[in-house]
Design a protein around this motif. Sequence first.
Motif, PDB file in Angstrom:
ATOM      1  N   THR A 132       0.838  -1.193   0.000  1.00 47.25           N
ATOM      2  CA  THR A 132       0.000   0.000   0.000  1.00 47.25           C
ATOM      3  C   THR A 132       0.873   1.242   0.000  1.00 47.25           C
ATOM      4  O   THR A 132       1.854   1.332   0.744  1.00 47.25           O
ATOM      5  N   ILE A 133       0.515   2.175  -0.868  1.00 44.17           N
ATOM      6  CA  ILE A 133       1.240   3.433  -1.015  1.00 44.17           C
ATOM      7  C   ILE A 133       0.211   4.540  -0.846  1.00 44.17           C
ATOM      8  O   ILE A 133      -0.690   4.681  -1.671  1.00 44.17           O
ATOM      9  N   ASP A 134       0.329   5.304   0.225  1.00 43.43           N
ATOM     10  CA  ASP A 134      -0.720   6.268   0.528  1.00 43.43           C
ATOM     11  C   ASP A 134      -0.528   7.563  -0.263  1.00 43.43           C
ATOM     12  O   ASP A 134       0.258   7.623  -1.200  1.00 43.43           O
ATOM     13  N   HIS A 135      -1.271   8.595   0.122  1.00 42.89           N
ATOM     14  CA  HIS A 135      -1.369   9.821  -0.670  1.00 42.89           C
ATOM     15  C   HIS A 135      -0.037  10.555  -0.769  1.00 42.89           C
ATOM     16  O   HIS A 135       0.801  10.531   0.141  1.00 42.89           O
ATOM     17  N   ASP A 136       0.155  11.200  -1.917  1.00 45.17           N
ATOM     18  CA  ASP A 136       1.254  12.152  -2.126  1.00 45.17           C
ATOM     19  C   ASP A 136       2.638  11.560  -1.913  1.00 45.17           C
ATOM     20  O   ASP A 136       3.563  12.240  -1.466  1.00 45.17           O
ATOM     21  N   ASN A 137       2.790  10.284  -2.248  1.00 51.38           N
ATOM     22  CA  ASN A 137       4.120   9.669  -2.221  1.00 51.38           C
ATOM     23  C   ASN A 137       4.851   9.963  -3.528  1.00 51.38           C
ATOM     24  O   ASN A 137       4.233  10.247  -4.560  1.00 51.38           O
ATOM     25  N   TYR A 138       6.175   9.882  -3.476  1.00 53.71           N
ATOM     26  CA  TYR A 138       6.993   9.984  -4.683  1.00 53.71           C
ATOM     27  C   TYR A 138       7.979   8.829  -4.676  1.00 53.71           C
ATOM     28  O   TYR A 138       8.890   8.774  -3.852  1.00 53.71           O
ATOM     29  N   ILE A 139       7.749   7.883  -5.582  1.00 54.31           N
ATOM     30  CA  ILE A 139       8.611   6.709  -5.735  1.00 54.31           C
ATOM     31  C   ILE A 139       9.446   6.945  -6.990  1.00 54.31           C
ATOM     32  O   ILE A 139       8.902   7.004  -8.099  1.00 54.31           O
ATOM     33  N   GLU A 140      10.756   7.097  -6.835  1.00 53.64           N
ATOM     34  CA  GLU A 140      11.607   7.389  -7.987  1.00 53.64           C
ATOM     35  C   GLU A 140      11.818   6.136  -8.852  1.00 53.64           C
ATOM     36  O   GLU A 140      11.308   5.057  -8.551  1.00 53.64           O
ATOM     37  N   ASP A 141      12.578   6.276  -9.941  1.00 54.12           N
ATOM     38  CA  ASP A 141      12.760   5.208 -10.925  1.00 54.12           C
ATOM     39  C   ASP A 141      13.465   3.984 -10.332  1.00 54.12           C
ATOM     40  O   ASP A 141      14.331   4.103  -9.463  1.00 54.12           O
ATOM     41  N   TYR A 142      13.105   2.806 -10.852  1.00 57.08           N
ATOM     42  CA  TYR A 142      13.796   1.532 -10.587  1.00 57.08           C
ATOM     43  C   TYR A 142      13.760   1.127  -9.115  1.00 57.08           C
ATOM     44  O   TYR A 142      14.686   0.500  -8.606  1.00 57.08           O
ATOM     45  N   VAL A 143      12.676   1.455  -8.443  1.00 59.61           N
ATOM     46  CA  VAL A 143      12.486   1.070  -7.045  1.00 59.61           C
ATOM     47  C   VAL A 143      11.690  -0.238  -6.995  1.00 59.61           C
ATOM     48  O   VAL A 143      10.820  -0.478  -7.827  1.00 59.61           O
ATOM     49  N   HIS A 144      11.984  -1.075  -5.998  1.00 60.08           N
ATOM     50  CA  HIS A 144      11.196  -2.291  -5.745  1.00 60.08           C
ATOM     51  C   HIS A 144      10.526  -2.163  -4.385  1.00 60.08           C
ATOM     52  O   HIS A 144      11.195  -2.094  -3.358  1.00 60.08           O
ATOM     53  N   ILE A 145       9.198  -2.107  -4.414  1.00 57.46           N
ATOM     54  CA  ILE A 145       8.382  -2.135  -3.201  1.00 57.46           C
ATOM     55  C   ILE A 145       7.899  -3.580  -3.048  1.00 57.46           C
ATOM     56  O   ILE A 145       7.082  -4.049  -3.839  1.00 57.46           O
ATOM     57  N   SER A 146       8.404  -4.304  -2.065  1.00 54.05           N
ATOM     58  CA  SER A 146       8.133  -5.743  -1.932  1.00 54.05           C
ATOM     59  C   SER A 146       6.697  -6.017  -1.466  1.00 54.05           C
ATOM     60  O   SER A 146       5.980  -5.101  -1.048  1.00 54.05           O
ATOM     61  N   PRO A 147       6.270  -7.297  -1.500  1.00 55.13           N
ATOM     62  CA  PRO A 147       4.926  -7.641  -1.030  1.00 55.13           C
ATOM     63  C   PRO A 147       4.684  -7.191   0.409  1.00 55.13           C
ATOM     64  O   PRO A 147       5.561  -7.299   1.270  1.00 55.13           O
ATOM     65  N   GLY A 148       3.488  -6.655   0.638  1.00 52.45           N
ATOM     66  CA  GLY A 148       3.066  -6.322   1.987  1.00 52.45           C
ATOM     67  C   GLY A 148       3.716  -5.116   2.612  1.00 52.45           C
ATOM     68  O   GLY A 148       3.577  -4.885   3.818  1.00 52.45           O
ATOM     69  N   LEU A 160      16.394   3.289  -7.238  1.00 49.44           N
ATOM     70  CA  LEU A 160      17.097   2.014  -7.050  1.00 49.44           C
ATOM     71  C   LEU A 160      17.031   1.469  -5.622  1.00 49.44           C
ATOM     72  O   LEU A 160      17.736   0.516  -5.290  1.00 49.44           O
ATOM     73  N   SER A 161      16.186   2.043  -4.783  1.00 48.23           N
ATOM     74  CA  SER A 161      16.033   1.484  -3.438  1.00 48.23           C
ATOM     75  C   SER A 161      15.102   0.273  -3.472  1.00 48.23           C
ATOM     76  O   SER A 161      14.282   0.113  -4.382  1.00 48.23           O
ATOM     77  N   TRP A 162      15.246  -0.577  -2.458  1.00 46.30           N
ATOM     78  CA  TRP A 162      14.445  -1.796  -2.355  1.00 46.30           C
ATOM     79  C   TRP A 162      13.925  -1.891  -0.930  1.00 46.30           C
ATOM     80  O   TRP A 162      14.707  -1.947   0.026  1.00 46.30           O
ATOM     81  N   LEU A 163      12.609  -1.866  -0.795  1.00 43.20           N
ATOM     82  CA  LEU A 163      11.962  -2.008   0.506  1.00 43.20           C
ATOM     83  C   LEU A 163      11.542  -3.455   0.675  1.00 43.20           C
ATOM     84  O   LEU A 163      10.708  -3.963  -0.078  1.00 43.20           O
ATOM     85  N   GLY A 164      12.111  -4.147   1.677  1.00 42.57           N
ATOM     86  CA  GLY A 164      11.889  -5.573   1.874  1.00 42.57           C
ATOM     87  C   GLY A 164      10.470  -5.898   2.314  1.00 42.57           C
ATOM     88  O   GLY A 164       9.720  -5.032   2.809  1.00 42.57           O
ATOM     89  N   GLY A 182      15.413  -3.870   5.180  1.00 45.33           N
ATOM     90  CA  GLY A 182      15.191  -5.290   5.415  1.00 45.33           C
ATOM     91  C   GLY A 182      13.735  -5.646   5.675  1.00 45.33           C
ATOM     92  O   GLY A 182      12.909  -4.798   6.049  1.00 45.33           O
ATOM     93  N   ALA A 183      13.439  -6.925   5.516  1.00 43.10           N
ATOM     94  CA  ALA A 183      12.089  -7.437   5.732  1.00 43.10           C
ATOM     95  C   ALA A 183      11.601  -7.100   7.139  1.00 43.10           C
ATOM     96  O   ALA A 183      12.342  -7.243   8.115  1.00 43.10           O
ATOM     97  N   GLY A 184      10.359  -6.614   7.232  1.00 43.95           N
ATOM     98  CA  GLY A 184       9.745  -6.338   8.522  1.00 43.95           C
ATOM     99  C   GLY A 184      10.275  -5.126   9.249  1.00 43.95           C
ATOM    100  O   GLY A 184       9.906  -4.878  10.396  1.00 43.95           O
ATOM    101  N   SER A 185      11.126  -4.351   8.605  1.00 42.76           N
ATOM    102  CA  SER A 185      11.715  -3.182   9.256  1.00 42.76           C
ATOM    103  C   SER A 185      10.724  -2.020   9.306  1.00 42.76           C
ATOM    104  O   SER A 185       9.776  -1.953   8.529  1.00 42.76           O
ATOM    105  N   VAL A 186      10.979  -1.091  10.228  1.00 43.72           N
ATOM    106  CA  VAL A 186      10.126   0.086  10.385  1.00 43.72           C
ATOM    107  C   VAL A 186      10.998   1.338  10.283  1.00 43.72           C
ATOM    108  O   VAL A 186      11.969   1.488  11.028  1.00 43.72           O
ATOM    109  N   VAL A 187      10.632   2.218   9.359  1.00 42.54           N
ATOM    110  CA  VAL A 187      11.377   3.453   9.135  1.00 42.54           C
ATOM    111  C   VAL A 187      10.531   4.614   9.645  1.00 42.54           C
ATOM    112  O   VAL A 187       9.425   4.846   9.156  1.00 42.54           O
ATOM    113  N   VAL A 188      11.031   5.341  10.661  1.00 42.72           N
ATOM    114  CA  VAL A 188      10.254   6.424  11.271  1.00 42.72           C
ATOM    115  C   VAL A 188      10.895   7.793  11.065  1.00 42.72           C
ATOM    116  O   VAL A 188      10.300   8.804  11.426  1.00 42.72           O
ATOM    117  N   LYS A 189      12.103   7.827  10.496  1.00 41.60           N
ATOM    118  CA  LYS A 189      12.714   9.119  10.188  1.00 41.60           C
ATOM    119  C   LYS A 189      13.548   8.987   8.919  1.00 41.60           C
ATOM    120  O   LYS A 189      13.805   7.873   8.442  1.00 41.60           O
TER     121      LYS A 189
END
Length: 205
Positions: A132-148, A160-164, A182-189
Amino acid sequence: MKNKLLIIGASGHGKVVADIALKMEKWENIAFLDDNESIKSSMGLEVIGTSNDVFTYLEEYEIFVGIGNNTTRQKIHEMLETVDASIPVLIHPDAVVGSQVDIGIGTAVMAGVIINCGTKIGKSCIINTGSTIDHDNYIEDYVHISPGVNLAGTVKVGQLSWLGIGSVISNNVNITSGCLVGAGSVVVKDITEPGVYVGVPVRRV
């Protein structure tokens, strides 16, 4: 729009891409190119050559890069753009895409994805199953947003970033280019340096 689609890559990610294309029902013929010459078919679709053969099909086919590795996908996608290939966007019929969402060429949006209003997604990205990608996001080129993966509002993810799988990104967070979360990680800043980040909340490793 051409009525034939050629997918480069006939294994894991390429098969999911083909499944989306079949369900979209836009192309009369779908085929693969793959550098493993022992693969003759995949998903019931014929493998008609290797990636080096792509130039002979440019007039007849739309071309899509079905390769999961971000760097490899970028290299092939950029080559296709230099030869003016016709590159579609693939969106699974069971994805939900809000208003004023901009999705770049060569991007695949899988089943169960939700992309909310005002979001911009770059070229040749993978927006994988159930993310799920909520409002007003900006995903640059060649990014992988993994399942879930869940992205809150106003998140930026650099090229070129990869979110596990199953990672969570809090609102108003910027992730710089070239990051692996990494898988299951939480990014808050904000993440301001490329690298590998894991944990709750994430730390660089």
